[in-house]
Design an enzyme around this catalytic site. Structure first.
Site, PDB file in Angstrom:
ATOM      1  N   GLU A  76      38.104  47.155  49.396  1.00  0.00           N
ATOM      2  CA  GLU A  76      37.793  45.865  48.766  1.00  0.00           C
ATOM      3  C   GLU A  76      39.080  45.060  48.570  1.00  0.00           C
ATOM      4  O   GLU A  76      40.121  45.601  48.213  1.00  0.00           O
ATOM      5  CB  GLU A  76      37.044  46.085  47.448  1.00  0.00           C
ATOM      6  CG  GLU A  76      37.799  46.869  46.398  1.00  0.00           C
ATOM      7  CD  GLU A  76      38.492  45.978  45.409  1.00  0.00           C
ATOM      8  OE1 GLU A  76      38.442  44.753  45.570  1.00  0.00           O
ATOM      9  OE2 GLU A  76      39.117  46.522  44.487  1.00  0.00           O
ATOM     10  N   PRO A  77      39.004  43.750  48.836  1.00  0.00           N
ATOM     11  CA  PRO A  77      40.224  42.931  48.858  1.00  0.00           C
ATOM     12  C   PRO A  77      40.697  42.435  47.499  1.00  0.00           C
ATOM     13  O   PRO A  77      41.835  42.001  47.368  1.00  0.00           O
ATOM     14  CB  PRO A  77      39.802  41.745  49.733  1.00  0.00           C
ATOM     15  CG  PRO A  77      38.332  41.607  49.486  1.00  0.00           C
ATOM     16  CD  PRO A  77      37.810  43.005  49.280  1.00  0.00           C
ATOM     17  N   GLY A 104      30.469  34.295  33.356  1.00  0.00           N
ATOM     18  CA  GLY A 104      31.879  34.395  33.724  1.00  0.00           C
ATOM     19  C   GLY A 104      32.144  33.438  34.870  1.00  0.00           C
ATOM     20  O   GLY A 104      31.217  32.936  35.513  1.00  0.00           O
ATOM     21  N   THR A 150      41.989  46.456  35.427  1.00  0.00           N
ATOM     22  CA  THR A 150      40.815  45.847  36.048  1.00  0.00           C
ATOM     23  C   THR A 150      39.572  46.530  35.483  1.00  0.00           C
ATOM     24  O   THR A 150      39.668  47.404  34.624  1.00  0.00           O
ATOM     25  CB  THR A 150      40.843  46.022  37.582  1.00  0.00           C
ATOM     26  OG1 THR A 150      40.540  47.388  37.908  1.00  0.00           O
ATOM     27  CG2 THR A 150      42.211  45.652  38.146  1.00  0.00           C
ATOM     28  N   CYS A 151      38.405  46.162  35.983  1.00  0.00           N
ATOM     29  CA  CYS A 151      37.175  46.766  35.478  1.00  0.00           C
ATOM     30  C   CYS A 151      37.075  48.242  35.843  1.00  0.00           C
ATOM     31  O   CYS A 151      36.347  48.995  35.192  1.00  0.00           O
ATOM     32  CB  CYS A 151      35.953  46.019  36.004  1.00  0.00           C
ATOM     33  SG  CYS A 151      35.771  46.053  37.802  1.00  0.00           S
ATOM     34  N   GLY A 180      35.231  34.041  36.958  1.00  0.00           N
ATOM     35  CA  GLY A 180      36.391  34.586  37.640  1.00  0.00           C
ATOM     36  C   GLY A 180      36.118  34.879  39.105  1.00  0.00           C
ATOM     37  O   GLY A 180      35.079  34.495  39.659  1.00  0.00           O
ATOM     38  N   GLN A 191      44.728  41.249  42.225  1.00  0.00           N
ATOM     39  CA  GLN A 191      44.928  41.705  40.843  1.00  0.00           C
ATOM     40  C   GLN A 191      46.283  42.383  40.689  1.00  0.00           C
ATOM     41  O   GLN A 191      46.959  42.232  39.662  1.00  0.00           O
ATOM     42  CB  GLN A 191      43.796  42.652  40.450  1.00  0.00           C
ATOM     43  CG  GLN A 191      42.448  41.963  40.355  1.00  0.00           C
ATOM     44  CD  GLN A 191      41.280  42.927  40.343  1.00  0.00           C
ATOM     45  OE1 GLN A 191      41.365  44.043  40.869  1.00  0.00           O
ATOM     46  NE2 GLN A 191      40.179  42.523  39.738  1.00  0.00           N
ATOM     47  N   THR A 222      35.405  37.698  40.631  1.00  0.00           N
ATOM     48  CA  THR A 222      34.249  38.549  40.900  1.00  0.00           C
ATOM     49  C   THR A 222      32.964  37.733  40.896  1.00  0.00           C
ATOM     50  O   THR A 222      32.115  37.882  41.793  1.00  0.00           O
ATOM     51  CB  THR A 222      34.152  39.677  39.861  1.00  0.00           C
ATOM     52  OG1 THR A 222      35.311  40.498  39.948  1.00  0.00           O
ATOM     53  CG2 THR A 222      32.922  40.531  40.109  1.00  0.00           C
TER      54      THR A 222
END
EC number: 1.2.1.70
Length: 423
Positions: free
Chosen positions: A113-114, A188, A49-50, A190, A119, A192
């Site tokens: 955070e959900p 983007g 992930t980021c 996605g 992910q 997020t």
């Protein structure tokens, strides 16, 4: 077999290192295949992930994490020394605990955070589709998802949604007093960016533009928020009108360069632009931040907002930690039971072999016309002697070596009447 979790995250490495070890969606399948093919690895899953890149493996190598770390360095062309300085690893129970904490959001930059659970489920599904999972990781992931659901249901960890997306919008509110007068460009399409769009709309932004590689995906998102969809090629034109720019794509190269932003600023007559680059690798060249009319932030700059949110969720986090400890305990208990299964099977096979041997001898004696009473007496005596011979020798050796732990365990197993029965 050893359960290993190895990774690099926002707590151990800056964004420039995290973006170097991140796997793009295109790389994930080949990375999983390579990792699974290592002689030390029997099962594997990759989470990228980021804010984190983590490898979950079942390994039988005595060198622990080193072969996996070496592979990660080779895959990304990075010196092993650079990776070793910011990598962490957990084994067995600690690895299981770490995975559960990650799933619940207790190890995230934004507490609770959900997004990370979704992910993680994607990482699990990819590993499952490409034969990365065996019994050990399959059971661990399923157990982890059950614990995550319990935590979300029984605690307030997911209330008042906060995320990197929320933190980005909160930071923008410090610059723009009235969001209704501001235009936003989101790059983007996605999850997020969807969260960013939702938070911006709730904050009052009415003019939303979503730029994506494929216009169709952007249109799916903009329909929810009455926005406008464009392709990445159209960014130079729409950038001129954007007061807020928030980007989160999986592009391996920057999308916004210094020159593009300079040209947009001139056409804007140098009205300021607020930018947040959530992507890893970065979507916006760092040099853009040198421009006088641009306020550029990365995910690492969101810590202050995130820490405030973390304080609000601390009580729920403590409750979640307690549920996770229960979950780790139950997983460990089940694992111990499974680990004894092979031993139990081999012990029963040995007992069955002894029984069959003695039975065969007894039947042969009866066939020769020997006294049945004597045959039965001899059979039971032989059976008892054969079954007790091995444990008796073991106890004598343990006594001579002063292995009181073995003697105590044997006493508990051999003389606990509650275990007796015909099973």
């Amino acid at each position: 077999m050893t359960l290993l979790a190895l990774g690099i995250n926002h707590n151990t490495a800056a964004v420039d290192m995290r973006e170097q070890v991140a796997f793009t969606p295109v790389q994930l399948e080949s990375a999983l295949a390579e990792l699974r093919a290592l002689p030390e690895v029997s099962e594997a899953a990759v989470l990228s992930t980021c804010n984190r890149t983590e490898l979950y493996c079942v390994t039988h190598d005595t060198q622990g994490e080193r072969p996996i770390l070496d592979w990660l360095g080779r895959f990304h062309g990075l010196p092993i020394e650079d990776l070793a300085g910011c990598a962490y690893h957990y084994l067995d129970v600690e690895a299981a605990r770490h995975l559960m904490r990650v799933a619940v959001g207790l190890d995230s930059m934004v507490l609770g955070e959900p997004q990370i659970l979704g992910q993680l489920k994607e990482a699990y599904q990819l590993a499952r589709e490409h034969s990365g999972l065996g019994g050990e990781l399959e059971r661990l992931f399923q157990h982890t998802f059950a614990i995550a659901k319990q935590v979300r249901t029984e605690t307030g960890i997911g209330e008042n949604p906060v995320s990197v997306a929320y933190a980005a919008v909160s930071m923008a509110s410090h610059i723009f007093d009235d969001f209704s007068r501001s235009s936003a460009l989101l790059i983007g399409a996605g999850e997020t960016i969807e969260l960013v769009a939702r938070h911006l709309r709730e904050a009052g932004v009415r003019n939303l533009v979503v730029a994506n590689r494929t216009r169709e995906r952007a249109e799916v998102l903009t329909r929810q928020f009455d926005g406008r969809a464009v392709t990445l090629d159209e960014i130079p034109e729409v950038l001129v009108h954007a007061d807020i720019v928030i980007s989160s794509t999986a592009s391996p190269l920057p999308i916004l360069g210094k020159g593009m932003v300079e040209r947009a600023l001139k056409r804007r007559r140098h009205r300021p632009v607020f930018m947040v680059d959530i992507a890893v690798p970065r979507d916006i060249e760092p040099e853009v931040g040198e421009l006088g009319d641009v306020f550029l932030y990365t995910v690492d700059d969101l810590h202050e907002v995130i820490e405030e949110n973390r304080r609000h969720r601390q009580l729920a986090a403590e409750q979640a930690e307690s549920l996770i400890e229960q979950g780790v305990g139950s997983w460990q208990h089940e694992r111990r039971i499974r680990s004894a299964g092979d031993l139990i099977r081999r012990y029963r096979e040995q007992g069955e072999a002894v029984r069959a041997e003695v039975e065969s001898q007894a039947l042969a004696q009866l066939a020769r016309g020997e006294d049945p009473e004597k045959v039965v007496s001899r059979l039971t005596r032989q059976l008892a002697n054969k079954l007790m011979h091995g444990p008796t020798l073991g106890l004598r050796e343990a006594s001579g070596a002063e292995r009181h732990d073995i003697i105590a365990a044997a006493e508990a197993l051999l003389f606990d009447s509650s275990r007796s029965g015909d099973s």
